[in-house]
Every structure is written in C-alpha cells, then in structure tokens.
Design a protein around this motif. Sequence first.
Motif, PDB file in Angstrom:
ATOM      1  N   UNK A 361      54.365  62.986  56.274  1.00  0.00           N
ATOM      2  CA  UNK A 361      53.179  62.307  55.735  1.00  0.00           C
ATOM      3  C   UNK A 361      52.827  62.829  54.346  1.00  0.00           C
ATOM      4  N   UNK A 362      52.899  64.163  54.141  1.00  0.00           N
ATOM      5  CA  UNK A 362      52.589  64.736  52.817  1.00  0.00           C
ATOM      6  C   UNK A 362      53.583  64.258  51.758  1.00  0.00           C
ATOM      7  N   UNK A 363      54.859  64.242  52.104  1.00  0.00           N
ATOM      8  CA  UNK A 363      55.862  63.765  51.147  1.00  0.00           C
ATOM      9  C   UNK A 363      55.618  62.314  50.766  1.00  0.00           C
ATOM     10  N   UNK A 364      55.279  61.521  51.711  1.00  0.00           N
ATOM     11  CA  UNK A 364      55.021  60.120  51.432  1.00  0.00           C
ATOM     12  C   UNK A 364      53.813  59.952  50.513  1.00  0.00           C
ATOM     13  N   UNK A 365      52.749  60.728  50.740  1.00  0.00           N
ATOM     14  CA  UNK A 365      51.546  60.645  49.909  1.00  0.00           C
ATOM     15  C   UNK A 365      51.845  61.086  48.480  1.00  0.00           C
ATOM     16  N   UNK A 366      52.623  62.172  48.322  1.00  0.00           N
ATOM     17  CA  UNK A 366      52.985  62.659  46.993  1.00  0.00           C
ATOM     18  C   UNK A 366      53.785  61.622  46.226  1.00  0.00           C
ATOM     19  N   UNK A 367      54.722  60.983  46.910  1.00  0.00           N
ATOM     20  CA  UNK A 367      55.527  59.938  46.269  1.00  0.00           C
ATOM     21  C   UNK A 367      54.647  58.790  45.766  1.00  0.00           C
ATOM     22  N   UNK A 368      53.662  58.392  46.541  1.00  0.00           N
ATOM     23  CA  UNK A 368      52.759  57.307  46.142  1.00  0.00           C
ATOM     24  C   UNK A 368      51.974  57.699  44.897  1.00  0.00           C
ATOM     25  N   UNK A 369      51.482  58.964  44.826  1.00  0.00           N
ATOM     26  CA  UNK A 369      50.694  59.427  43.674  1.00  0.00           C
ATOM     27  C   UNK A 369      51.545  59.433  42.409  1.00  0.00           C
ATOM     28  N   UNK A 370      52.785  59.964  42.503  1.00  0.00           N
ATOM     29  CA  UNK A 370      53.671  59.992  41.337  1.00  0.00           C
ATOM     30  C   UNK A 370      53.990  58.579  40.841  1.00  0.00           C
ATOM     31  N   UNK A 371      54.225  57.698  41.752  1.00  0.00           N
ATOM     32  CA  UNK A 371      54.527  56.335  41.371  1.00  0.00           C
ATOM     33  C   UNK A 371      53.364  55.688  40.620  1.00  0.00           C
ATOM     34  N   UNK A 372      52.144  55.922  41.075  1.00  0.00           N
ATOM     35  CA  UNK A 372      50.974  55.384  40.388  1.00  0.00           C
ATOM     36  C   UNK A 372      50.809  56.000  38.998  1.00  0.00           C
ATOM     37  N   UNK A 373      51.088  57.325  38.844  1.00  0.00           N
ATOM     38  CA  UNK A 373      50.952  57.991  37.538  1.00  0.00           C
ATOM     39  C   UNK A 373      51.942  57.424  36.530  1.00  0.00           C
ATOM     40  N   UNK A 374      53.173  57.206  36.945  1.00  0.00           N
ATOM     41  CA  UNK A 374      54.171  56.637  36.048  1.00  0.00           C
ATOM     42  C   UNK A 374      53.782  55.232  35.610  1.00  0.00           C
ATOM     43  N   UNK A 375      53.251  54.470  36.516  1.00  0.00           N
ATOM     44  CA  UNK A 375      52.816  53.114  36.176  1.00  0.00           C
ATOM     45  C   UNK A 375      51.694  53.136  35.139  1.00  0.00           C
ATOM     46  N   UNK A 376      50.703  54.027  35.277  1.00  0.00           N
ATOM     47  CA  UNK A 376      49.581  54.126  34.334  1.00  0.00           C
ATOM     48  C   UNK A 376      50.052  54.598  32.952  1.00  0.00           C
ATOM     49  N   UNK A 377      50.985  55.541  32.921  1.00  0.00           N
ATOM     50  CA  UNK A 377      51.489  56.058  31.646  1.00  0.00           C
ATOM     51  C   UNK A 377      52.226  54.976  30.871  1.00  0.00           C
ATOM     52  N   UNK A 378      53.026  54.226  31.569  1.00  0.00           N
ATOM     53  CA  UNK A 378      53.773  53.146  30.909  1.00  0.00           C
ATOM     54  C   UNK A 378      52.816  52.095  30.365  1.00  0.00           C
ATOM     55  N   UNK A 379      51.778  51.798  31.097  1.00  0.00           N
ATOM     56  CA  UNK A 379      50.801  50.805  30.633  1.00  0.00           C
ATOM     57  C   UNK A 379      50.078  51.289  29.378  1.00  0.00           C
TER      58      UNK A 379
END
Length: 444
Positions: A361-379
């Motif tokens: 569960x922790x690994x899955x949550x971390x992956x979701x957070x990183x994915x959102x950060x990359x999306x915001x940076x690119x925008x």
Amino acid sequence: NAPEVTITSVTSSIPENAPPGTVITLFHVHDRDSGKNGQVLCSIPDNLPFKLEKKVDNYHSLATDRALDREQVSEYNITVTAVDFGSPSLSTHTHILLHVADINDNPPSFSQTAYSAYIQENNPRGASIYSLTAHDPDSQENALVTYSLVDSSLPLEAPPLSSYVSINSETGVLYALCSFDYEQSRELQLRVTARDSGDPPLSSNVSLTLFILDQNDNAPEILYPAFPTDGSSGVELAPRSAEPGYLVTKVVAVDADSGQNAWLSYHLLKATEPGLFSVGLHSGEIRTIRAFLDKDTLKQNLLVAVTDNGEPPLSATISVTVAVADSIPEILSDLSSQAAPESQDDSLLTFYLVIAVAVVSCLFFTFIVLLLALRLRRWWKLQVVQSAADHVGGVSSSQFLGIDGVRAFLQTYSHEVSLTTDSRKSQLIFPQPNYADTLISQQS
C-alpha cells in the motif's frame, strides 16, 4: 295330394326374455284327400325350445317352450313338417326364421377376480401402468362398456386417488398421474368398475393391487458417529496399550431402500497411519491391526465410506477421529500442547500477511504522488515557454515601412530557449534583429 300349410301370422323377432308359451307362428294345415289320406300330423325337431299346439279347424300354433338365451343362440331356423297318413305318406316342409332380440341381461365381466400390476418408483408422469378389459356378451349398446375407478385403501388424510392414477373410460388403460415413491407408499389398492350402456345399466367390480418396485435412489445414511452438537470434537478414544484387534468404534448406517439396494458395505478410504486400523466390510467395526508405537500420531483421522449394493451404487462418507490416550485428561493435554504451536504458526503467518499488505500500500501511494509531481512540473514548464513566446511576438508592425509597396521588410527573429533541470537557471535569448536591403526610416 300332399298336405298344404298356410301361415296366417308369424313373428320374425322375439325378445330373449319372452315368457314360455309366447306364440310365434299361427298356421293352417289342409289335405285335399279324404279319409286317412287327408289326416295330417305336424311336427318340429325335438332339440328346439318350441312346441306345436293344435287348435280348432286344423289350425296350429308354434310357441316357446322355455326361456330363450340370445347369448347362446341368436337365431332359429324352424322346420315344420306336415305328414299325412296315406300310403305312401306324403309330407310338406315349411321353414320359419326367428331372430332372438337382445336385452341387457348380462353385466360386464372380467376374466379374473383380482389383478396385480407392478411399476418402478420414480416413474415418469403419464406413463401407462396396466390395462383392464371387461367383456359383455350382450350386443350393441348393451355391450358398450365404460371403466371408472371407485375407491382405494389410502388413509383418510392421504390425497385422493385421482391424484395418483387415472383410467381411460373407453379402453380401460390406467395411467400414473405422479411419480411414485417406494419409501412413502409401497402398494395401492384400487377398485375398477366396468359399466355397460344398457337400460338399466349393469356393472361389475374388480380389485387391482398396484405394487411399487424399489429403485436405488437413496444413499446410505450414517447414524453413528454423528456430528456433535455440544461443541465437542467428537473424538473416539483408543488406549496406548490396545492389542491388535481392539474395537475402537463402530460406524452405523442405514439405507431407506430395500432388498439388495439396502445391503451396505464399509471401506476405509484414507487414514493418517496406513496399516494401523481396519474396517469390517459388513459390520462397520473399526479395529486396530497392530499395537500403537511411540512414533504414531496421537490424533488419527480416518475416512470411512459406506456403499450400498444398488445399481448404480450410492455411497456416503464419514470422518472419524481416533485419539490415542489412556484417559480423557491426558488426551486433552496432549492435543492442547500440539495445538499451541499450530496456533502460534497461524499468528505469525497472519502478522506477515499484514506487513506485506502495508508495504504494498505504501509503495502504491508513493508512486501516485511522484506521478502527480511530474505532471505538475511539466505543466509549469509549458506555461513558462508560452509566456516567452507571447513577449517576442508583441513587437508592433507599424515600426517597419515598405517603399512603394514593392519591397517588403524582411526581419528574422530567432530565439533560443535553454532549459535546465532547475527552472531558476532557464534562459531565453533574443539575438539582435537582422536588416537586409531595407531603408531605415528616421523613426526607426
């Protein structure tokens, strides 16, 4: 001259119940000769149920002598012979044809006083069971027979007979309206009535016993050992010092079927220690084959199968637990000591499963957070590039003039965007404009 016979009245048909003395024919006899040559004697065969009576003036009558039976003789051809007393004697033969009319004097009759039929249980609904036939010697409507069911020996609380069987009123064929169950009812007592269509109608009854044959449709039912309802484990005890052949327990089973369908046999399918126990083939007794050893498990699990002798055979299984101990407290302490490690292992397994679920569960949550950060940076980077492009394109075109509309102003802007991983170090470079073959106005 031969005698002359003149029939004055005749009846061509007479009912079979006509009383004796009923006149059939009246005739006159005459011989033109005289003396003995003119004397005439009339006669009929002796084996007929009729008689001749002489009346006045050479008149004779033919009448019945006894009761008639159309079922025996339905038609008579009567020959009346008139013979004179001359020498040689002369005779005359007259034939009278008489039909005997039928009356409804015979009820329908069955060839047997009682009938029996057999039918397998679980029969299909509507199947033909049996056929009854009654014979009526009368004729025409007097011989037209109809069939019906009268009663049965079913209990008062049982469903009516019409829910079990029916009979074809014209042919006498019986049909099953339901699927019979041998375990509920093994026979049915029926009474069939055959009635003719005469006036008045006559009838007769006959009994029919319907025997239901058993099929192997019930599996054996194990009565002992039964599953306990008080929360106990249902363990059978066997002492450690038991000798070979010691009776541990007995499996008791019954079968609702009958005959060979209820013959039961017992088999040992599985055991914790093969070769330690045996089961009696027909008795179901579980006995020890050898003495217990120290290496033998204290808790022995046996799987016993009970099979009937039907076709196809049906079976049932029962699990029997045998505890090797000399007393109940001893076996309880041994079983509890064995159960403790097992429960501890179960607890450790549960703990490891919880840890694994938490990590995933922790690994899955971390992956979701990183994915959102990359999306915001690119925008954000795209927003910076777009704002710079808007600034370059904002130069007013009125600052550049053409000459006579023929030569156009050519200006090339080139820009270069240098982006790094750090947004604060990103650079936007605008080189100086390049003028080629253009006239620079005073304003510019």
